[in-house]
Design an enzyme around this catalytic site. Structure first.
Site, mmCIF file in Angstrom:
data_model
loop_
_atom_site.group_PDB
_atom_site.id
_atom_site.type_symbol
_atom_site.label_atom_id
_atom_site.label_comp_id
_atom_site.label_asym_id
_atom_site.label_seq_id
_atom_site.Cartn_x
_atom_site.Cartn_y
_atom_site.Cartn_z
ATOM 1 N N ASP A 86 0.846 -1.196 0.000
ATOM 2 C CA ASP A 86 0.000 0.000 0.000
ATOM 3 C C ASP A 86 0.880 1.245 0.000
ATOM 4 O O ASP A 86 2.070 1.174 0.353
ATOM 5 C CB ASP A 86 -0.955 0.018 1.202
ATOM 6 C CG ASP A 86 -0.228 0.137 2.542
ATOM 7 O OD1 ASP A 86 0.839 -0.502 2.705
ATOM 8 O OD2 ASP A 86 -0.720 0.864 3.428
ATOM 9 N N GLU A 150 0.061 -0.875 5.935
ATOM 10 C CA GLU A 150 1.162 -0.310 6.732
ATOM 11 C C GLU A 150 1.009 1.192 6.889
ATOM 12 O O GLU A 150 1.211 1.739 7.978
ATOM 13 C CB GLU A 150 2.515 -0.627 6.071
ATOM 14 C CG GLU A 150 3.707 -0.450 7.013
ATOM 15 C CD GLU A 150 4.231 0.961 7.113
ATOM 16 O OE1 GLU A 150 4.973 1.256 8.068
ATOM 17 O OE2 GLU A 150 3.904 1.814 6.247
ATOM 18 N N GLU A 151 0.613 1.852 5.815
ATOM 19 C CA GLU A 151 0.538 3.319 5.854
ATOM 20 C C GLU A 151 -0.650 3.839 6.655
ATOM 21 O O GLU A 151 -0.787 5.033 6.857
ATOM 22 C CB GLU A 151 0.509 3.886 4.424
ATOM 23 C CG GLU A 151 1.754 3.580 3.588
ATOM 24 C CD GLU A 151 3.028 4.282 4.074
ATOM 25 O OE1 GLU A 151 3.021 4.873 5.165
ATOM 26 O OE2 GLU A 151 4.023 4.215 3.343
ATOM 27 N N ASP A 177 12.520 -1.372 3.976
ATOM 28 C CA ASP A 177 11.543 -0.280 4.016
ATOM 29 C C ASP A 177 12.138 0.903 4.771
ATOM 30 O O ASP A 177 11.429 1.687 5.392
ATOM 31 C CB ASP A 177 10.249 -0.783 4.696
ATOM 32 C CG ASP A 177 9.076 0.158 4.502
ATOM 33 O OD1 ASP A 177 9.106 0.955 3.546
ATOM 34 O OD2 ASP A 177 8.131 0.098 5.314
HETATM 35 N N1 BES Z 1 8.830 3.026 5.399
HETATM 36 C C1 BES Z 1 8.233 3.969 6.290
HETATM 37 C C2 BES Z 1 9.024 4.152 7.564
HETATM 38 C C3 BES Z 1 10.444 4.623 7.379
HETATM 39 C C4 BES Z 1 10.799 5.511 6.379
HETATM 40 C C5 BES Z 1 11.412 4.156 8.232
HETATM 41 C C6 BES Z 1 12.116 5.905 6.227
HETATM 42 C C7 BES Z 1 12.715 4.567 8.091
HETATM 43 C C8 BES Z 1 13.072 5.437 7.087
HETATM 44 C C9 BES Z 1 6.820 3.512 6.623
HETATM 45 O O1 BES Z 1 6.109 3.164 5.461
HETATM 46 C C10 BES Z 1 6.068 4.646 7.252
HETATM 47 O O2 BES Z 1 5.845 5.618 6.593
HETATM 48 N N2 BES Z 1 5.656 4.496 8.516
HETATM 49 C C11 BES Z 1 4.829 5.467 9.164
HETATM 50 C C12 BES Z 1 4.199 4.896 10.397
HETATM 51 C C13 BES Z 1 2.889 4.218 10.181
HETATM 52 C C14 BES Z 1 2.323 3.771 11.505
HETATM 53 C C15 BES Z 1 1.892 5.044 9.438
HETATM 54 C C16 BES Z 1 5.647 6.658 9.623
HETATM 55 O O3 BES Z 1 6.827 6.512 9.959
HETATM 56 O O4 BES Z 1 5.078 7.739 9.660
HETATM 57 MN MN MN Z 2 7.210 1.981 4.230
HETATM 58 MN MN MN Z 3 5.485 5.107 4.502
#
Ligand code: BES
Ligand code: MN
Ligand code: MN
Length: 451
Positions: A86, A150-151, A177
């Site tokens: 996603d 995940e998002e 990721d």
């Molecule tokens: N892949 C990201 C997290 C990430 C990005 C980790 C760059 C390290 C470096 C992940 O898809 C993401 O965006 N996570 C969200 C949290 C989620 C609970 C919505 C975030 O970090 O905001």
């Molecule tokens: Mn991600």
């Molecule tokens: Mn993300």
């Protein structure tokens, strides 16, 4: 041989990835529900073509999870590959130079929503798997779990993991990721921040009022909310919520020195972001501020009249979305409670306040002395000719802590993106070099892991 195979097949690899990138699998937007499923179906098809077994679309209360495996021998170790198909909403659309769901190559980079986060990185794993199968190099068991929420906080993944702990049995989780420092300096992420995500609503009068007739005599919720938000940081950039730092693990001088050894060019950082000065918590470097320190940020704020022209109105309501990034040993539930109590306590009597919690996630630190981490390090060393540096990333992948808790599994965060790839922003992109060398590095990981 592997390098050669990737070069010979790179056009096909990219064409296949582009097909995935054309599917607008925006998990947050219910209008894209069918597209999210389409992306899952595509992953299913490609895993099958690559030779995976028991490939299945697992239904959840939300978007489906793709599961697949290749069991070679039950006595061999098992790697569980996790990723997400996603993507974030592409808005604001007008800021994209080319449409978000029409992948376009410029300067050796693929521009598309999800190019880096996380479709491009998931697809590296599918192609690495294809290579292992084609060359009969599979020397351990591999399982895939690719989710579609995940998002939006992985709401249904926890249940899936709990209900399928036998099926997901493995020795280590492998995730691409996260980011590397640069193509010249590889790194392996050894820590991620956690998250508490809040929404607040401040209500004043029971309706929007004429700002001349009532202005000056009735509290304006936007004025009040702004002041409340401003008070959440002190002049040193510290969060003022009582107890916020109580559980924050202070790192040793040696650990902090290690973090600051990573190459970092402040001028380049400012230039790339178009800012003249940085700011943050006093006493910490930029890498520490994003890696090992907790934060509080407003993600969105609204209220009153924002349309064309001017409307003189004293609004009834004002709202904001506020996220806090957490570090070990802060717990999202505790921080949510501290925030809620504090926010209510600082509200003047002239308004009413409503605080609601959205999704959250625990911070995670992954071991750097495990067999799997060492295999990842060796893979980088072999393919990149450089020893990777362990880093702490500022983003969050809440499932990492959950894997540890529910399955007792450690994770290796072998990401290949760059912080400047515009994740969640307009013009997200992913280097073709990152994509191709990532495939090669993943293949090398399996070799060293099974050695
Ligand atoms: N892949 C990201 C997290 C990430 C990005 C980790 C760059 C390290 C470096 C992940 O898809 C993401 O965006 N996570 C969200 C949290 C989620 C609970 C919505 C975030 O970090 O905001
Ligand atoms: Mn991600
Ligand atoms: Mn993300």
């Amino acid at each position: 041989m592997i390098h050669q195979y990737i070069q010979t097949n790179q056009d096909r690899f990219l064409a296949e990835l582009f097909e995935l990138l054309r599917i607008p699998s925006v998990s947050a937007d219910s209008r894209h529900k069918a597209d999210v499923r389409k992306a899952a179906d595509y992953i299913v098809q490609k895993l099958k073509e690559a030779g995976a077994e028991k490939v299945q679309l697992c239904e959840t209360k939300g978007h489906p999870i793709v599961y697949a495996e290749k069991m070679v021998d039950a006595t061999l170790p098992t790697v569980l590959v996790y990723g997400h198909y996603d993507v974030q909403p592409p808005d604001p659309l007008e800021l994209w130079n080319t449409p978000p769901f029409e992948p376009t190559v410029r300067d050796g980079k693929i521009y598309a929503r999800g190019a880096c986060d996380d479709k491009g990185q998931v697809y590296m794993h599918i192609k690495a798997f294809e290579i292992l199968m084609k060359h009969k190099l599979i020397s351990c068991n591999i399982k895939f779990m690719i989710e579609g929420e995940e998002e939006v906080g992985s709401d249904n993944l926890g249940t899936f993991v709990k209900e399928n702990n036998e099926k997901l049995k493995a020795d280590v989780v492998l995730i691409s990721d996260t980011s590397i420092i640069s193509l010249d300096q590889p790194s392996i992420t050894a820590g991620l921040r956690g998250l508490s995500y809040m929404e607040v609503e401040v209500t004043g009068p029971n309706r929007d009022l004429h700002s001349g007739v009532y202005g000056g005599a009735v509290a304006n919720p936007i004025n009040v909310l702004s002041k409340m938000i401003a008070s959440l940081h002190d002049e040193n950039g510290k969060v003022t919520i009582p107890g916020f730092y109580d559980k924050v693990a202070e790192l040793s001088a040696a650990d902090r020195a290690a973090i600051n050894q990573a190459p970092f060019d402040l001028n380049e950082y400012k230039k790339e972001l178009g800012i003249d000065e940085i700011r943050g918590e006093a006493g910490y470097s930029t890498l520490e501020r994003t890696g090992i320190r907790p934060t509080l940020d407003v993600n969105g704020i609204w209220g009153g009249y924002t349309g064309e022209g001017a409307k003189t109105v004293l609004p009834s309501k004002a709202s904001a979305k506020i996220s806090m990034r957490l570090v070990p040993d802060q717990h999202p539930d505790e921080i949510t409670k501290l925030f809620t109590n504090h926010f209510i306590s600082i509200a003047p009597k002239s308004v009413k306040v409503k605080v609601t919690a959205h999704h959250g996630g625990e911070p995670a630190v992954t071991p750097t002395d495990s067999k799997a981490f060492k295999a990842a390090a060796k893979a980088f060393e072999e393919v990149w000719g450089k020893i990777p540096i362990p880093t702490r990333d500022g983003g969050s992948i809440p499932i990492v802590a959950l894997f540890k808790k529910e399955l007792g599994l450690d994770t290796v965060l072998m990401g290949f993106g760059l912080d400047t790839d515009a994740l969640h922003s307009p013009n997200e992109h992913y280097g073709i070099k990152n994509f191709l060398i990532g495939i090669e590095t993943i293949v090398a990981f399996y070799k060293h892991y099974s050695a």
